[in-house]
Enzyme design. Structure first.
Site, PDB file in Angstrom:
ATOM      1  N   GLU A   1       0.814  -1.212   0.000  1.00 46.04           N
ATOM      2  CA  GLU A   1       0.000   0.000   0.000  1.00 46.04           C
ATOM      3  C   GLU A   1       0.857   1.276   0.000  1.00 46.04           C
ATOM      4  O   GLU A   1       0.394   2.349   0.381  1.00 46.04           O
ATOM      5  CB  GLU A   1      -0.941  -0.012   1.196  1.00 46.04           C
ATOM      6  CG  GLU A   1      -1.943  -1.157   1.148  1.00 46.04           C
ATOM      7  CD  GLU A   1      -2.819  -1.202   2.377  1.00 46.04           C
ATOM      8  OE1 GLU A   1      -3.763  -0.400   2.451  1.00 46.04           O
ATOM      9  OE2 GLU A   1      -2.545  -2.023   3.263  1.00 46.04           O
TER      10      GLU A   1
ATOM     11  N   SER B   1      -6.753  -1.683   1.685  1.00 46.66           N
ATOM     12  CA  SER B   1      -7.009  -1.043   0.393  1.00 46.66           C
ATOM     13  C   SER B   1      -7.458  -2.047  -0.660  1.00 46.66           C
ATOM     14  O   SER B   1      -7.229  -1.868  -1.852  1.00 46.66           O
ATOM     15  CB  SER B   1      -5.773  -0.281  -0.093  1.00 46.66           C
ATOM     16  OG  SER B   1      -5.431   0.744   0.801  1.00 46.66           O
TER      17      SER B   1
ATOM     18  N   ARG C   1     -26.064  -4.255   2.770  1.00 48.40           N
ATOM     19  CA  ARG C   1     -25.514  -2.984   2.320  1.00 48.40           C
ATOM     20  C   ARG C   1     -24.276  -2.650   3.147  1.00 48.40           C
ATOM     21  O   ARG C   1     -24.220  -2.941   4.340  1.00 48.40           O
ATOM     22  CB  ARG C   1     -26.567  -1.890   2.447  1.00 48.40           C
ATOM     23  CG  ARG C   1     -27.763  -2.121   1.544  1.00 48.40           C
ATOM     24  CD  ARG C   1     -29.016  -1.415   2.030  1.00 48.40           C
ATOM     25  NE  ARG C   1     -28.857   0.038   2.071  1.00 48.40           N
ATOM     26  CZ  ARG C   1     -29.793   0.876   2.516  1.00 48.40           C
ATOM     27  NH1 ARG C   1     -30.956   0.401   2.956  1.00 48.40           N
ATOM     28  NH2 ARG C   1     -29.580   2.172   2.512  1.00 48.40           N
TER      29      ARG C   1
ATOM     30  N   ASN D   1     -10.551  -0.106  10.705  1.00 51.33           N
ATOM     31  CA  ASN D   1      -9.333   0.339  10.050  1.00 51.33           C
ATOM     32  C   ASN D   1      -8.765   1.479  10.890  1.00 51.33           C
ATOM     33  O   ASN D   1      -9.362   2.559  10.962  1.00 51.33           O
ATOM     34  CB  ASN D   1      -9.644   0.803   8.621  1.00 51.33           C
ATOM     35  CG  ASN D   1      -8.409   1.016   7.780  1.00 51.33           C
ATOM     36  OD1 ASN D   1      -7.409   1.528   8.263  1.00 51.33           O
ATOM     37  ND2 ASN D   1      -8.481   0.616   6.527  1.00 51.33           N
TER      38      ASN D   1
ATOM     39  N   SER E   1     -11.467  10.418   0.439  1.00 52.18           N
ATOM     40  CA  SER E   1     -11.640   9.167   1.172  1.00 52.18           C
ATOM     41  C   SER E   1     -12.891   9.232   2.039  1.00 52.18           C
ATOM     42  O   SER E   1     -13.351  10.304   2.417  1.00 52.18           O
ATOM     43  CB  SER E   1     -10.416   8.882   2.048  1.00 52.18           C
ATOM     44  OG  SER E   1      -9.263   8.663   1.269  1.00 52.18           O
TER      45      SER E   1
END
Length: 382
Positions: free
Chosen positions: A29, A209, A245, A341, A350
């Site tokens: 990443e 990611s 969802r 996270n 983001s």
């Protein structure tokens, strides 16, 4: 020298606190970390803070780098990368101060001065997993975000689920697969996955990611997906597909003894026909591939429950600073936690900053608040 009673932006040793923005790193990443740094370097209040950008090359070398955000931005045709240098940067405690030292072969080391706080914008192993946090703790340097244990637990999707389950949070069915298990008895792994039912998602246990993640529809596709994930991490988590969802919630550490603060929940929608799930390209490369609705269009009681569970997940792993907590909201109204996270994507586009912006805290002020929290939190046992 104590910063325990500092106000945001105040410093005891200079007019402006010195903030080292640390990015790049050794993980897959690396480029995402550079893009995150571009966002922060472009928005941080330079009238309030002295900013020192430090890149970590893929080799692990620390180097002084440009603050030019264009150099670290992501384009569809190229990925930003921190290049190695003849001069290396180290962080050391000298005489009770946290000093940045620049050194090169056959040259006298150069002191760049003290650092008040490090903003580690590192994603994945060797940065988001507790390793860099341990280094900063050893040097008695304050830093933004979660500590050693919370970072390590938040990075490992297997132990993350174990902690969530012990805290009474509902997780979906999964199988954890170590390198030894796959090499010694792959057939046993296949049988465990078959019991989950298809589709499943095969994920590296300690990557983010959406790196190395595959959606697997049948047993015939499983081995290839496992080998793809193993390119990123030899430990895997294979999760049963959940109909629901995707709902996210941003969490921010409370000040002092205050409880964690939560944003309004958001919902990710991915462009139909192009992406089966929220993958790397949808997150970072393709404009318009993903959109966030905030607040999510779910009942008020579900919104309240998401926020409650997100704060509970933050506390369960012992997080500090910031985290993004992701859930599945099922047709039956269940909220199943997917992951936390502890250093979410932090570019202006983001989801974490977008959810806070929709909740009344803009990007620049969010950066300022995180630095404030770091300056007012001691290192060591707490």
């Amino acid at each position: 020298m104590s910063h325990d009673k500092l106000a945001a932006g105040e410093s005891v040793n200079r007019a402006k606190p010195r903030v080292a923005v640390l990015f790049g790193g050794r993980s897959s990443e690396h480029a995402v970390s550079c893009v995150t740094a571009a966002g922060v370097l472009g928005a941080i209040n330079k009238d309030k803070y002295e900013v020192i950008p430090i890149g970590i090359a893929k080799s692990g070398q620390w180097v002084l780098v440009s603050a030019d955000t264009a150099q670290w931005s992501l384009a569809a045709t190229s990925l930003p990368e921190v290049a190695p240098s003849a001069k290396s940067v180290t962080l050391a405690e000298i005489g009770g101060e946290h000093q940045l030292i620049v050194a090169a072969p056959n040259e006298v080391p150069q002191e760049l001065g003290t650092v008040d706080v490090v903003f580690p914008l590192l994603h994945g192993p060797f940065g988001e997993d507790g390793t860099i946090q341990g280094l900063l703790e050893l040097s008695d340097t304050r830093y933004v975000g979660a500590g050693v244990l919370a970072s390590a637990v938040g990075m490992d999707k297997h132990f993350m689920k174990v902690v969530f389950e012990s805290a009474g949070l509902q997780v979906g069915p999964y199988v954890a697969v170590t390198d030894r298990q796959w090499r010694k008895d792959p057939e046993s792994v296949r049988k465990q996955v078959d019991r989950l039912g298809f589709p499943v998602f095969v994920k590296p246990a300690r990557a983010g990611s959406s790196m190395g993640i595959s959606k697997v529809e049948s047993m015939a596709e499983l081995d290839a997906a496992i080998e793809e994930a193993r390119r990123h991490d030899l430990k895997l988590v294979i999760e049963a597909g959940i109909t629901g969802r995707e709902i996210e919630c941003a969490v921010l550490e409370g000040r002092g003894t205050d409880a964690p603060r939560t944003s309004m929940p958001g919902e990710i929608s991915v462009a139909g026909g192009t992406h089966e799930f929220y993958d790397f390209n949808a997150k970072y490369v393709e404009d318009g591939a993903a959109a966030l609705s905030c607040p999510a269009d779910i009942p008020e009681e579900a919104i309240a429950r998401v926020r409650e569970l997100a704060a509970a997940a933050f506390d369960a792993v012992g997080a500090e600073g910031l985290s993004r907590v992701d859930f599945f909201y099922t047709p039956a109204g269940e909220l199943i936690i997917n992951e936390i996270n502890t250093m979410p994507g932090f570019t202006p586009k983001s989801m974490y900053p977008q959810m806070w912006a929709a909740s009344g805290l803009d990007y620049a002020d969010l950066i300022d608040e995180l630095i404030y929290l770091a300056l007012n939190r001691k290192t060591g046992l707490r």
